[in-house]
Design a protein around this motif. Structure first.
Motif, PDB file in Angstrom:
ATOM      1  N   GLY A 113       1.485  -0.613 -62.083  1.00 35.45           N
ATOM      2  CA  GLY A 113       2.067  -0.624 -60.862  1.00 35.45           C
ATOM      3  C   GLY A 113       1.049  -1.875 -59.914  1.00 35.45           C
ATOM      4  O   GLY A 113      -0.118  -2.269 -61.150  1.00 35.45           O
ATOM      5  N   TYR A 162      -5.696  -1.910 -53.839  1.00 35.46           N
ATOM      6  CA  TYR A 162      -4.228  -2.705 -54.641  1.00 35.46           C
ATOM      7  C   TYR A 162      -5.986  -3.965 -54.605  1.00 35.46           C
ATOM      8  O   TYR A 162      -5.806  -4.658 -53.553  1.00 35.46           O
ATOM      9  CB  TYR A 162      -3.544  -3.387 -54.816  1.00 35.46           C
ATOM     10  CG  TYR A 162      -2.708  -4.787 -56.007  1.00 35.46           C
ATOM     11  CD1 TYR A 162      -3.206  -3.483 -57.602  1.00 35.46           C
ATOM     12  CD2 TYR A 162      -2.619  -5.578 -55.697  1.00 35.46           C
ATOM     13  CE1 TYR A 162      -2.691  -5.020 -58.719  1.00 35.46           C
ATOM     14  CE2 TYR A 162      -2.823  -6.431 -56.464  1.00 35.46           C
ATOM     15  CZ  TYR A 162      -2.561  -6.074 -57.884  1.00 35.46           C
ATOM     16  OH  TYR A 162      -2.688  -7.478 -58.814  1.00 35.46           O
ATOM     17  N   CYS A 188      -0.246  -0.607 -57.095  1.00 38.08           N
ATOM     18  CA  CYS A 188      -1.103   0.189 -55.488  1.00 38.08           C
ATOM     19  C   CYS A 188      -1.575   1.804 -56.122  1.00 38.08           C
ATOM     20  O   CYS A 188      -1.320   2.345 -56.782  1.00 38.08           O
ATOM     21  CB  CYS A 188      -0.194   0.594 -54.481  1.00 38.08           C
ATOM     22  SG  CYS A 188      -0.161   1.630 -53.548  1.00 38.08           S
ATOM     23  N   HIS A 217      -5.047   4.289 -51.071  1.00 38.37           N
ATOM     24  CA  HIS A 217      -4.230   3.911 -52.024  1.00 38.37           C
ATOM     25  C   HIS A 217      -4.621   2.600 -52.127  1.00 38.37           C
ATOM     26  O   HIS A 217      -4.650   2.062 -50.775  1.00 38.37           O
ATOM     27  CB  HIS A 217      -2.379   4.002 -52.630  1.00 38.37           C
ATOM     28  CG  HIS A 217      -2.144   5.483 -52.578  1.00 38.37           C
ATOM     29  ND1 HIS A 217      -2.253   6.311 -51.785  1.00 38.37           N
ATOM     30  CD2 HIS A 217      -1.660   5.488 -53.815  1.00 38.37           C
ATOM     31  CE1 HIS A 217      -1.949   7.433 -52.854  1.00 38.37           C
ATOM     32  NE2 HIS A 217      -0.943   6.538 -54.287  1.00 38.37           N
ATOM     33  N   CYS A 258      -2.340  -0.169 -49.963  1.00 37.39           N
ATOM     34  CA  CYS A 258      -1.088  -0.119 -50.023  1.00 37.39           C
ATOM     35  C   CYS A 258      -0.353   0.782 -50.545  1.00 37.39           C
ATOM     36  O   CYS A 258      -1.408   1.808 -49.304  1.00 37.39           O
ATOM     37  CB  CYS A 258      -0.902  -0.662 -51.164  1.00 37.39           C
ATOM     38  SG  CYS A 258      -1.714  -0.064 -52.981  1.00 37.39           S
ATOM     39  N   ARG A 259       0.731   0.829 -49.741  1.00 35.96           N
ATOM     40  CA  ARG A 259       1.575   2.267 -50.157  1.00 35.96           C
ATOM     41  C   ARG A 259       2.266   2.292 -51.458  1.00 35.96           C
ATOM     42  O   ARG A 259       2.896   1.798 -52.270  1.00 35.96           O
ATOM     43  CB  ARG A 259       2.424   2.110 -49.096  1.00 35.96           C
ATOM     44  CG  ARG A 259       2.219   2.588 -47.816  1.00 35.96           C
ATOM     45  CD  ARG A 259       3.026   2.213 -46.485  1.00 35.96           C
ATOM     46  NE  ARG A 259       2.340   2.771 -45.518  1.00 35.96           N
ATOM     47  CZ  ARG A 259       3.258   3.348 -44.028  1.00 35.96           C
ATOM     48  NH1 ARG A 259       4.402   2.991 -44.326  1.00 35.96           N
ATOM     49  NH2 ARG A 259       2.178   3.218 -43.339  1.00 35.96           N
ATOM     50  N   PRO A 260       2.328   3.436 -52.153  1.00 33.29           N
ATOM     51  CA  PRO A 260       2.950   3.291 -53.234  1.00 33.29           C
ATOM     52  C   PRO A 260       4.417   3.400 -52.979  1.00 33.29           C
ATOM     53  O   PRO A 260       4.835   3.926 -51.631  1.00 33.29           O
ATOM     54  CB  PRO A 260       2.601   5.036 -53.944  1.00 33.29           C
ATOM     55  CG  PRO A 260       1.900   5.268 -52.973  1.00 33.29           C
ATOM     56  CD  PRO A 260       1.520   4.567 -51.885  1.00 33.29           C
ATOM     57  N   GLN A 261       5.548   2.697 -54.122  1.00 31.71           N
ATOM     58  CA  GLN A 261       6.671   2.740 -54.313  1.00 31.71           C
ATOM     59  C   GLN A 261       6.890   4.375 -54.508  1.00 31.71           C
ATOM     60  O   GLN A 261       6.347   4.534 -55.302  1.00 31.71           O
ATOM     61  CB  GLN A 261       7.536   1.333 -54.274  1.00 31.71           C
ATOM     62  CG  GLN A 261       7.329  -0.161 -54.312  1.00 31.71           C
ATOM     63  CD  GLN A 261       7.747  -1.171 -55.002  1.00 31.71           C
ATOM     64  OE1 GLN A 261       8.228  -0.491 -56.193  1.00 31.71           O
ATOM     65  NE2 GLN A 261       7.675  -1.515 -54.013  1.00 31.71           N
ATOM     66  N   MET A 262       7.542   4.680 -53.506  1.00 29.94           N
ATOM     67  CA  MET A 262       8.682   6.662 -54.571  1.00 29.94           C
ATOM     68  C   MET A 262       9.358   6.069 -54.991  1.00 29.94           C
ATOM     69  O   MET A 262      10.428   5.231 -54.685  1.00 29.94           O
ATOM     70  CB  MET A 262       8.223   6.881 -53.152  1.00 29.94           C
ATOM     71  CG  MET A 262       7.310   7.537 -52.862  1.00 29.94           C
ATOM     72  SD  MET A 262       6.249   8.084 -54.094  1.00 29.94           S
ATOM     73  CE  MET A 262       4.271   8.310 -52.788  1.00 29.94           C
TER      74      MET A 262
END
Length: 162
Positions: free
Chosen positions: A133, A153, A135, A151, A158-162
């Motif tokens: 990934g 990068y 993030c 989080h 960043c915002r992790p994808q859920m």
């Protein structure tokens, strides 16, 4: 140019798992592995247990250095394989030598730890935990445990994808 290449090779050797393990006595290596929850079977250290898959790599001490500036070493112990650690393929445990000579499990999980310049309580470095990934979680020591702090990068939030 040759000197620069030779220096780069020498620095890579210093960071190699073989040399990292050589920085500890046999007694300290065994105590560090045991503190990390590993057992010695069939000539290998393992926490996951060798599933017999081609991707498996037994436990090894990747890094030995003083992470928090207390004058005592910490060791980063890794073990590999997709059977145990999914798409990341690596698990890690960080153990710390205590003042009494024993070793203590500090943290661990699935992923590839990278120590950052930012610090938590007691001088412990923040840890970016890499994997698949774009993030990655960054954990910070709160005085008792490493906990999620943010989080990022490439050093940017960043915002992790859920």
């Amino acid at each position: 140019m040759r000197i620069r290449l030779a220096l780069a090779g020498f620095l890579a050797l210093l960071a190699s798992p073989v040399l990292a393990q050589a920085n500890l006595t046999a007694k300290d290596r065994a105590a560090a592995f045991r503190a990390a929850g590993f057992t010695f079977q069939g000539g290998k250290w393992s926490a996951c247990g060798d599933p017999g898959t081609a991707s498996y790599s037994p436990g090894q001490i990747d890094t030995v250095r003083d992470l928090n500036g207390d004058g005592r070493p910490e060791a980063v112990i890794t073990e590999g394989g997709t059977y145990c650690f999914g798409m990341t393929g690596t698990g890690y445990t960080i153990v710390s030598k205590q003042a009494d000579g024993s070793w203590k499990n500090i943290t661990g999980g699935t992923g590839i730890p990278t120590f950052l310049a930012t610090r938590g309580v007691g001088g412990w470095p923040d840890i970016e935990i890499g994997g698949p990934g774009f993030c990655f979680p960054v954990e910070r020591w709160n005085g008792k445990a490493y906990v999620l702090n943010r989080h990022q990068y490439d050093g940017k939030p960043c915002r992790p994808q859920m």
